[in-house]
Design a protein around this motif. Structure first.
Motif, PDB file in Angstrom:
ATOM      1  N   UNK A 195       0.935  -1.416   0.112  1.00  0.00           N
ATOM      2  CA  UNK A 195       0.054   0.042  -0.162  1.00  0.00           C
ATOM      3  C   UNK A 195       0.941   1.165  -0.096  1.00  0.00           C
ATOM      4  N   UNK A 196       1.755   1.123   0.647  1.00  0.00           N
ATOM      5  CA  UNK A 196       2.548   2.894   0.713  1.00  0.00           C
ATOM      6  C   UNK A 196       3.517   2.328  -0.554  1.00  0.00           C
ATOM      7  N   UNK A 197       3.640   1.653  -1.516  1.00  0.00           N
ATOM      8  CA  UNK A 197       4.807   1.239  -2.496  1.00  0.00           C
ATOM      9  C   UNK A 197       3.208   1.509  -3.489  1.00  0.00           C
ATOM     10  N   UNK A 198       2.100   2.224  -3.204  1.00  0.00           N
ATOM     11  CA  UNK A 198       0.882   2.499  -3.935  1.00  0.00           C
ATOM     12  C   UNK A 198       1.612   4.089  -4.856  1.00  0.00           C
ATOM     13  N   UNK A 199       1.673   4.566  -6.168  1.00  0.00           N
ATOM     14  CA  UNK A 199       2.400   5.698  -6.466  1.00  0.00           C
ATOM     15  C   UNK A 199       1.049   7.190  -6.449  1.00  0.00           C
ATOM     16  N   UNK A 200      -0.212   6.314  -6.103  1.00  0.00           N
ATOM     17  CA  UNK A 200      -1.108   7.266  -6.627  1.00  0.00           C
ATOM     18  C   UNK A 200      -1.924   7.558  -5.169  1.00  0.00           C
ATOM     19  N   UNK A 201      -1.324   6.882  -3.754  1.00  0.00           N
ATOM     20  CA  UNK A 201      -1.311   6.898  -1.796  1.00  0.00           C
ATOM     21  C   UNK A 201      -0.423   7.904  -1.665  1.00  0.00           C
ATOM     22  N   UNK A 202       1.050   7.315  -2.084  1.00  0.00           N
ATOM     23  CA  UNK A 202       1.875   8.271  -1.277  1.00  0.00           C
ATOM     24  C   UNK A 202       2.968   8.116  -2.590  1.00  0.00           C
ATOM     25  N   UNK A 203       4.837   8.363  -2.064  1.00  0.00           N
ATOM     26  CA  UNK A 203       6.012   8.891  -2.540  1.00  0.00           C
ATOM     27  C   UNK A 203       6.255   8.445  -1.507  1.00  0.00           C
ATOM     28  N   UNK A 204       7.260   7.363  -1.686  1.00  0.00           N
ATOM     29  CA  UNK A 204       8.279   6.193  -0.251  1.00  0.00           C
ATOM     30  C   UNK A 204       9.069   5.625  -1.208  1.00  0.00           C
ATOM     31  N   UNK A 205       9.705   5.479   0.081  1.00  0.00           N
ATOM     32  CA  UNK A 205      10.835   4.841  -0.476  1.00  0.00           C
ATOM     33  C   UNK A 205      11.045   3.735   0.906  1.00  0.00           C
ATOM     34  N   UNK A 206      11.532   2.037   0.945  1.00  0.00           N
ATOM     35  CA  UNK A 206      12.260   2.107   1.899  1.00  0.00           C
ATOM     36  C   UNK A 206      13.340   2.278   2.033  1.00  0.00           C
ATOM     37  N   UNK A 207      14.074   2.215   2.990  1.00  0.00           N
ATOM     38  CA  UNK A 207      15.419   2.716   3.654  1.00  0.00           C
ATOM     39  C   UNK A 207      15.603   1.417   4.346  1.00  0.00           C
ATOM     40  N   UNK A 208      16.558   0.714   3.644  1.00  0.00           N
ATOM     41  CA  UNK A 208      18.026  -0.642   4.177  1.00  0.00           C
ATOM     42  C   UNK A 208      17.879  -0.513   4.952  1.00  0.00           C
ATOM     43  N   UNK A 209      17.813  -0.102   6.289  1.00  0.00           N
ATOM     44  CA  UNK A 209      18.174  -0.943   7.626  1.00  0.00           C
ATOM     45  C   UNK A 209      18.173  -1.438   7.944  1.00  0.00           C
ATOM     46  N   UNK A 210      18.664  -2.690   9.190  1.00  0.00           N
ATOM     47  CA  UNK A 210      18.613  -3.820   9.222  1.00  0.00           C
ATOM     48  C   UNK A 210      17.500  -3.489   9.164  1.00  0.00           C
ATOM     49  N   UNK A 211      16.471  -3.268  10.277  1.00  0.00           N
ATOM     50  CA  UNK A 211      14.829  -4.184   9.667  1.00  0.00           C
ATOM     51  C   UNK A 211      13.945  -3.154   8.650  1.00  0.00           C
ATOM     52  N   UNK A 212      14.609  -2.285   8.282  1.00  0.00           N
ATOM     53  CA  UNK A 212      13.996  -1.429   7.175  1.00  0.00           C
ATOM     54  C   UNK A 212      12.725  -0.507   7.612  1.00  0.00           C
ATOM     55  N   UNK A 213      12.777   0.365   7.305  1.00  0.00           N
ATOM     56  CA  UNK A 213      12.045   1.969   7.373  1.00  0.00           C
ATOM     57  C   UNK A 213      12.078   1.851   6.399  1.00  0.00           C
ATOM     58  N   UNK A 214      10.108   2.143   6.306  1.00  0.00           N
ATOM     59  CA  UNK A 214       9.212   2.920   5.008  1.00  0.00           C
ATOM     60  C   UNK A 214       9.703   4.303   5.475  1.00  0.00           C
ATOM     61  N   UNK A 215       9.870   5.066   3.915  1.00  0.00           N
ATOM     62  CA  UNK A 215       9.032   6.630   4.435  1.00  0.00           C
ATOM     63  C   UNK A 215       8.273   7.085   3.293  1.00  0.00           C
ATOM     64  N   UNK A 216       7.621   7.692   3.654  1.00  0.00           N
ATOM     65  CA  UNK A 216       6.174   8.341   2.605  1.00  0.00           C
ATOM     66  C   UNK A 216       5.782   9.100   2.822  1.00  0.00           C
ATOM     67  N   UNK A 217       5.716   9.372   1.610  1.00  0.00           N
ATOM     68  CA  UNK A 217       4.979  10.895   1.844  1.00  0.00           C
ATOM     69  C   UNK A 217       3.652  10.308   1.865  1.00  0.00           C
ATOM     70  N   UNK A 218       2.404  11.362   2.539  1.00  0.00           N
ATOM     71  CA  UNK A 218       0.543  11.199   2.037  1.00  0.00           C
ATOM     72  C   UNK A 218       0.683  12.069   0.809  1.00  0.00           C
ATOM     73  N   UNK A 219      -0.089  11.396  -0.227  1.00  0.00           N
ATOM     74  CA  UNK A 219      -0.631  12.607  -1.093  1.00  0.00           C
ATOM     75  C   UNK A 219      -2.151  12.683  -1.272  1.00  0.00           C
TER      76      UNK A 219
END
Length: 219
Positions: A195-219
């Motif tokens: 869902x966070x990867x849906x470009x219609x809803x968000x602009x974002x990316x997973x930062x590949x920390x050890x556990x993964x941090x999703x960073x997204x901007x709500x559209x």
């Protein structure tokens, strides 16, 4: 060899960013006493979260999952004067430790609110105080989708969405050897990431920390 490289990388990053305040060290000490030091956010990850909150200019922010108040301190210090942080925690033992840590903070220019109770219930109460500028999701993994859907309704357009542990130790791509997560947790995190990867809803990316941090901007 790869494990050695990863270990050396972690040591190197910590050598750069692990010079934390006494109050942050107290949060880590409390986590250790509770047997939860392994799930405390690392210093480099905490600095990243802090920087993102500051760069985004967040004033009203929500954290889901306080633990012993470590990440909350990083978020709090990144808020401008007049800013407010609401941090949600269900476990009374965690809340007691966090309250002790927060009591040491100067809250004259900005405020931190420790909200005790089930996050899904407390979030609905917080809705009346929105819209918010951002949210950090780091609570019950099985409830991540509920948290995200709440954020979609209560974080402003252009607001910041951060979600930690989105790799589930590799379980989201099929590696179930490192740590045991339920099928439900894995399915929900996969759905949240999708869902966070849906470009219609968000602009974002997973930062590949050890556990993964999703960073997204709500559209």
């Amino acid at each position: 060899m790869r494990e050695s490289v990863l270990s050396n990388k972690e040591e190197y990053l910590n050598s750069l960013f692990a010079n934390e305040s006494e109050n942050k060290k107290l949060s880590r000490q409390f986590a250790e006493e509770l047997g939860l030091a392994r799930i405390s956010v690392s210093a480099p990850e905490a600095k990243l979260i802090s920087l993102l909150v500051k760069l985004h200019g967040c004033r009203k922010f929500v954290e889901i999952g306080t633990l012993t108040g470590l990440s909350a301190q990083y978020i709090f210090e990144s808020l401008p004067d007049g800013g407010e942080l609401w941090t949600l925690e269900k476990d009374p033992a965690h809340g007691e430790k966090s309250a002790a840590v927060f009591a040491n903070l100067d809250q004259s220019p900005k405020k931190i609110h420790l909200v005790m109770g089930d996050a899904r219930e407390e979030l609905e109460k917080l809705s009346a105080l929105g819209p918010f500028d951002g949210v950090f999701i780091d609570g019950n993994k099985a409830a991540y989708m509920d948290y995200l859907l709440w954020a979609e309704k209560n974080v402003r357009r252009g607001g910041l969405i951060l979600a930690d542990n989105v790799f589930l130790s590799g379980s989201v791509w099929g590696d179930r050897s490192a740590q045991k997560f339920s099928d439900k947790q894995v399915r929900i995190l996969q759905e949240v990431n999708q869902r966070l990867a849906d470009p219609n809803l968000y602009e974002g990316v997973i930062v590949p920390t050890f556990e993964g941090l999703y960073v997204a901007i709500k559209k």
